[in-house]
Design a protein around this motif. Structure first.
Motif, PDB file in Angstrom:
ATOM      1  N   LEU A 151      -4.219 -15.707   9.117  1.00 19.93           N
ATOM      2  CA  LEU A 151      -4.277 -14.303   8.711  1.00 19.93           C
ATOM      3  C   LEU A 151      -5.691 -13.989   8.261  1.00 19.93           C
ATOM      4  CD1 LEU A 151      -2.590 -11.668   8.126  1.00 19.93           C
ATOM      5  CD2 LEU A 151      -2.633 -12.393   5.746  1.00 19.93           C
ATOM      6  N   ALA A 152      -6.318 -13.010   8.925  1.00 22.25           N
ATOM      7  CA  ALA A 152      -7.613 -12.485   8.487  1.00 22.25           C
ATOM      8  C   ALA A 152      -7.376 -11.146   7.798  1.00 22.25           C
ATOM      9  CB  ALA A 152      -8.553 -12.322   9.672  1.00 22.25           C
ATOM     10  N   VAL A 153      -8.004 -10.958   6.643  1.00 23.59           N
ATOM     11  CA  VAL A 153      -7.747  -9.793   5.787  1.00 23.59           C
ATOM     12  C   VAL A 153      -9.065  -9.124   5.427  1.00 23.59           C
ATOM     13  CG1 VAL A 153      -6.642  -8.999   3.665  1.00 23.59           C
ATOM     14  CG2 VAL A 153      -5.828 -11.074   4.771  1.00 23.59           C
ATOM     15  N   THR A 154      -9.052  -7.795   5.408  1.00 21.76           N
ATOM     16  CA  THR A 154     -10.134  -7.035   4.781  1.00 21.76           C
ATOM     17  C   THR A 154      -9.508  -5.987   3.872  1.00 21.76           C
ATOM     18  OG1 THR A 154     -10.252  -5.371   6.547  1.00 21.76           O
ATOM     19  CG2 THR A 154     -11.631  -7.325   6.789  1.00 21.76           C
ATOM     20  N   GLY A 155     -10.209  -5.679   2.792  1.00 19.95           N
ATOM     21  CA  GLY A 155      -9.765  -4.609   1.894  1.00 19.95           C
ATOM     22  C   GLY A 155      -8.693  -5.015   0.908  1.00 19.95           C
ATOM     23  N   ALA A 156      -8.647  -6.304   0.513  1.00 23.71           N
ATOM     24  CA  ALA A 156      -7.610  -6.766  -0.416  1.00 23.71           C
ATOM     25  C   ALA A 156      -8.213  -7.630  -1.516  1.00 23.71           C
ATOM     26  CB  ALA A 156      -6.544  -7.543   0.344  1.00 23.71           C
ATOM     27  N   PRO A 157      -9.073  -7.067  -2.378  1.00 22.37           N
ATOM     28  CA  PRO A 157      -9.730  -7.881  -3.407  1.00 22.37           C
ATOM     29  C   PRO A 157      -8.736  -8.505  -4.384  1.00 22.37           C
ATOM     30  CG  PRO A 157     -10.057  -5.522  -3.796  1.00 22.37           C
ATOM     31  CD  PRO A 157      -9.468  -5.650  -2.432  1.00 22.37           C
ATOM     32  N   ARG A 158      -8.949  -9.802  -4.626  1.00 26.19           N
ATOM     33  CA  ARG A 158      -8.164 -10.588  -5.592  1.00 26.19           C
ATOM     34  C   ARG A 158      -6.690 -10.703  -5.223  1.00 26.19           C
ATOM     35  NH1 ARG A 158     -10.424 -14.171  -8.150  1.00 26.19           N
ATOM     36  NH2 ARG A 158      -8.790 -14.118  -9.736  1.00 26.19           N
ATOM     37  N   CYS A 159      -6.338 -10.321  -4.024  1.00 28.43           N
ATOM     38  CA  CYS A 159      -4.947 -10.486  -3.585  1.00 28.43           C
ATOM     39  C   CYS A 159      -4.714 -11.921  -3.106  1.00 28.43           C
ATOM     40  CB  CYS A 159      -4.630  -9.523  -2.448  1.00 28.43           C
ATOM     41  SG  CYS A 159      -4.513  -7.801  -2.954  1.00 28.43           S
ATOM     42  N   THR A 160      -3.472 -12.337  -3.142  1.00 31.89           N
ATOM     43  CA  THR A 160      -3.093 -13.635  -2.589  1.00 31.89           C
ATOM     44  C   THR A 160      -2.308 -13.423  -1.301  1.00 31.89           C
ATOM     45  OG1 THR A 160      -1.056 -13.676  -3.890  1.00 31.89           O
ATOM     46  CG2 THR A 160      -2.986 -14.747  -4.853  1.00 31.89           C
ATOM     47  N   VAL A 161      -2.353 -14.428  -0.440  1.00 31.31           N
ATOM     48  CA  VAL A 161      -1.639 -14.408   0.832  1.00 31.31           C
ATOM     49  C   VAL A 161      -0.484 -15.404   0.758  1.00 31.31           C
ATOM     50  CG1 VAL A 161      -1.794 -14.956   3.295  1.00 31.31           C
ATOM     51  CG2 VAL A 161      -3.657 -13.717   2.162  1.00 31.31           C
ATOM     52  N   ARG A 162       0.685 -14.959   1.190  1.00 31.35           N
ATOM     53  CA  ARG A 162       1.855 -15.833   1.255  1.00 31.35           C
ATOM     54  C   ARG A 162       2.353 -15.878   2.682  1.00 31.35           C
ATOM     55  NH1 ARG A 162       6.101 -14.966  -3.463  1.00 31.35           N
ATOM     56  NH2 ARG A 162       7.050 -13.616  -1.899  1.00 31.35           N
ATOM     57  N   PHE A 163       2.663 -17.089   3.172  1.00 33.07           N
ATOM     58  CA  PHE A 163       3.323 -17.245   4.458  1.00 33.07           C
ATOM     59  C   PHE A 163       4.797 -17.523   4.199  1.00 33.07           C
ATOM     60  CE2 PHE A 163      -1.007 -18.704   6.050  1.00 33.07           C
ATOM     61  CZ  PHE A 163      -1.282 -17.473   6.617  1.00 33.07           C
ATOM     62  N   VAL A 164       5.644 -16.679   4.778  1.00 38.76           N
ATOM     63  CA  VAL A 164       7.083 -16.737   4.550  1.00 38.76           C
ATOM     64  C   VAL A 164       7.758 -17.120   5.857  1.00 38.76           C
ATOM     65  CG1 VAL A 164       9.096 -15.483   3.674  1.00 38.76           C
ATOM     66  CG2 VAL A 164       6.802 -14.881   2.870  1.00 38.76           C
ATOM     67  N   THR A 165       8.689 -18.067   5.788  1.00 40.53           N
ATOM     68  CA  THR A 165       9.436 -18.518   6.961  1.00 40.53           C
ATOM     69  C   THR A 165      10.924 -18.379   6.693  1.00 40.53           C
ATOM     70  OG1 THR A 165       9.824 -20.843   6.384  1.00 40.53           O
ATOM     71  CG2 THR A 165       7.620 -20.256   7.188  1.00 40.53           C
ATOM     72  N   ASP A 166      11.736 -18.852   7.636  1.00 43.36           N
ATOM     73  CA  ASP A 166      13.179 -18.838   7.427  1.00 43.36           C
ATOM     74  C   ASP A 166      13.597 -19.780   6.309  1.00 43.36           C
ATOM     75  OD1 ASP A 166      12.168 -20.639   9.456  1.00 43.36           O
ATOM     76  OD2 ASP A 166      14.222 -21.291   9.809  1.00 43.36           O
TER      77      ASP A 166
END
Length: 497
Positions: A423-438
């Motif tokens: 996942l490449a992100v722009t415009g999300a300062p100090r946010c965290t990324v979560r990968f969700v599966t089944d």
């Protein structure tokens, strides 16, 4: 001159959820306006709809209705009085709405209809002779009952020239196959909003949107008022928010002039009929805010007829968190049962200031900026949801031999083949990324830098994860509860099935 019709006995007609009062009559061939006033009281436990027949003689130029009702004090936790209103013409009140001429819910205390013009929410056209019906919707009734007063005024004279509706075009000046941003759940003054279509168009452009969808409560009167708002830079689709007593559904991108009836509950087993009508009219069926707590807002019809579901509605709240979890459970079930999956959407449901148009917005990969192409992208789940145009995502899964898939697609690999999710992100300062599966949340990143840009990767296999979707979340205030969403994607599926 007004005439007090007084209290009238209610007579049950048709389904148990509707009652009809005695009719209101007017003299034929009168000169000048004639008025009749009806007063009555609805008890608690009233049916969903109460009809007031109005006998309209020939030669009427304008129908005008005003109404009011009492609002007594009620104990804490008890619903007070709320009374909606609309009208059907001489073609009748049969389910399907052939005689539908307008609905304002509880947003207005009066309306008029004539050939050349009508109150927003109502359809202009001739006031033909015959039995018209006011429709009252006692949304909630206080323990003391609901006392109402309705005044109907007919003005006689030449009807005037009817207006020919002009609808917005189905194509705007797109960029070919690209990501397009839209807000598909908006309200103007044609229902309970306070903004004009022109004001909505200006705000949509300021929010960086490429498309919007008109979705007024229980009326299509706005369809003919969007042509001047649309342009090469903004596609305007038209539809309706079908507002039943068991949940709301957005009819997204229907043929202009399409009306979808709302007078049924889940137990009536009629929703499928109207879902099919939406699709025959070229629209998508999108249950709105399925876990909202307002009376009648919680979705009771199931999702078997849905083309997508509105998971995020307006500023992110606990209701949306529940909807997101429920949608994820539906994804798990679709994998387990080997059936089609239901894409997610997000819309602002904006009504008035300070509601923000484009919070959130659905970002769709489409072949062009046309009604059909946008709908195809939504239906296929080639989309992500973001809180603003300042936030962008690029989400892919790739296999060991150069295979790759994007949002809404399937990466066809063997169960044990290593898969890299990015996942490449722009415009999300100090946010965290979560990968969700089944299996749930299987990876959470460190906070992104204050620049708001970054990329997060995670390795898995199709045996371990049947799908992967991404969430971008703001920092949590405290404790184990995740922060509010900034963005999330529809899933990428893994495996050969």
């Amino acid at each position: 001159m007004g005439e007090d019709i007084g209290r009238r006995a209610m007579v049950v007609t048709g389904a148990a959820a509707a009652l009809t009062l005695g009719s209101v009559s007017f003299a034929s061939g009168a000169e000048g306006p004639q008025s009749r006033t009806i007063r009555g009281t609805l008890p608690t436990g009233s049916p969903d709809f109460v009809y007031v027949p109005v006998e309209v003689p020939p030669g009427v130029r304008e129908l005008r209705v005003s109404y009011g009702y009492d609002r007594p004090a009620v104990p804490a936790g008890t619903a007070g009085n709320a009374l909606d209103i609309g009208v059907f013409d001489e073609r009748g009140t049969d389910l399907g709405g052939r005689g539908f001429r307008g609905w304002s819910g509880g947003a207005r205390t009066e309306f008029f209809i004539r050939a050349d013009e009508a109150t927003p929410g109502y359809l202009p056209g001739p006031v033909r002779a015959g039995t018209w019906h006011l429709v009252l919707g006692p949304y909630t009734v206080a323990p003391q009952g609901l006392s109402y007063e309705i005044t109907v005024t007919l003005t006689y004279g030449e009807p005037g020239e009817s207006v020919r509706p002009v609808y917005p075009p189905e194509r705007a000046g797109g960029r070919g196959r690209a990501w397009y941003r839209g807000d598909c759940h908006l309200h103007s003054w044609h229902s309970d909003g306070r903004r004009t279509p022109a004001e909505i168009g200006a705000l949509a452009r300021a929010a960086g949107l490429d498309f919007i969808n008109s979705s007024e409560h229980n009326t299509h009167s706005a369809h003919a008022h969007w042509a001047e708002v649309a342009g090469d830079d903004l596609l305007v689709m038209v539809g309706e928010e079908v507002t039943t007593r068991n949940g709301h559904v957005v009819a997204l991108g229907t043929d202009p002039g399409t009306f979808v009836d709302w007078r049924y509950r889940a137990r009536d087993n009629r929703f499928g009929r109207f879902a099919r009508q939406i699709r025959r009219a070229g629209g998508l069926v999108v249950p709105a805010h399925p876990h909202a707590t307002c009376i009648g807002c919680n979705w009771k019809f199931g999702f078997g007829e849905a083309d997508a579901v509105e998971v995020w509605n307006g500023p992110y709240t606990p209701d949306d968190e529940v909807a997101l979890a429920d949608w994820d459970s539906m994804l798990v079930a679709s994998v387990r049962e080997g059936r089609e999956w239901l894409p997610a959407m997000g819309s602002s449901d904006s009504h008035r200031d300070p509601d923000v148009i484009g919070l959130p917005q659905t970002v769709v990969l489409a072949d062009d900026l046309t009604r059909r192409a946008i709908q195809d992208g939504i239906r296929a789940g080639r989309s992500y949801i973001a809180e603003s145009a300042g936030l962008t995502l690029a989400f892919t899964a790739s296999g060991g031999r150069g295979e790759h898939a994007g949002i809404g697609e399937r990466l066809r690999v063997d169960p044990e083949t290593p898969v890299t999710v990015r996942l490449a992100v722009t415009g999300a300062p100090r946010c965290t990324v979560r990968f969700v599966t089944d299996q749930g949340v299987l990876h959470t990143s460190a906070p992104l830098p204050v620049s708001g840009e970054g990329a997060v990767e995670w390795r898995t296999t199709a045996a371990y994860a049947a799908y992967v979707r991404a969430e971008v979340r703001h920092e949590a205030a405290a404790g184990p509860v995740p922060g509010a969403l900034a963005a999330f994607t529809n899933p990428v599926f893994l495996g050969r099935r």
